[in-house]
Design an enzyme around this catalytic site. Sequence first.
Site, PDB file in Angstrom:
ATOM      1  N   MET A 112     119.617 107.654  30.597  1.00  0.00           N
ATOM      2  CA  MET A 112     120.522 108.272  31.525  1.00  0.00           C
ATOM      3  C   MET A 112     120.010 108.199  32.940  1.00  0.00           C
ATOM      4  SD  MET A 112     118.497 111.325  31.891  1.00  0.00           S
ATOM      5  CE  MET A 112     118.861 110.922  33.487  1.00  0.00           C
ATOM      6  N   PRO A 113     119.617 107.016  33.331  1.00  0.00           N
ATOM      7  CA  PRO A 113     119.132 106.914  34.704  1.00  0.00           C
ATOM      8  C   PRO A 113     120.197 107.288  35.733  1.00  0.00           C
ATOM      9  CG  PRO A 113     118.591 104.947  33.454  1.00  0.00           C
ATOM     10  CD  PRO A 113     119.522 105.755  32.616  1.00  0.00           C
ATOM     11  N   LEU A 114     119.724 107.786  36.856  1.00  0.00           N
ATOM     12  CA  LEU A 114     120.556 107.962  38.039  1.00  0.00           C
ATOM     13  C   LEU A 114     120.243 106.764  38.924  1.00  0.00           C
ATOM     14  CD1 LEU A 114     122.318 109.430  40.132  1.00  0.00           C
ATOM     15  CD2 LEU A 114     120.275 110.728  40.779  1.00  0.00           C
TER      16      LEU A 114
END
Length: 134
Positions: A1-3
């Site tokens: 769930m990288p930003l």
Amino acid sequence: MPLVRIDVIQGHSAETLTAIADAIHEAIVEVYEIPPRDRFQIITEQPAARIIAQDAGLGFERTDGVVMIQIFTQRGRSTGDKAALYARIASGLAAVGVAGENVFIGYVENGPEDWSFGFGAAQYMTGELNVPKA
């Protein structure tokens, strides 16, 4: 769930911006095996004078087509996984017209305690979300 933060110089069409964002996301999904809807991206267009991206001594010049990418994600992935991600992002961007010298990636790691997905709660810490496996 990288930003993922994506900064480009103003003047791209909406279609081009979408293609750039999609290429980056597809690379992350493929290499890190995250769910496709686990997508958090911020795309910002900057005036040309607001992005400075020199060659750092590598002997090449960037153009106004530079794409500055910052990836904020949980720690724990191997250097091999990171290298594979960088390469896959570059190849995906090449397919949409971004030259290799114009791909700049900064990678920042953190832990489950460093995320809140809403309501001021640290959902990984409360157990509302499972901590992703590295």
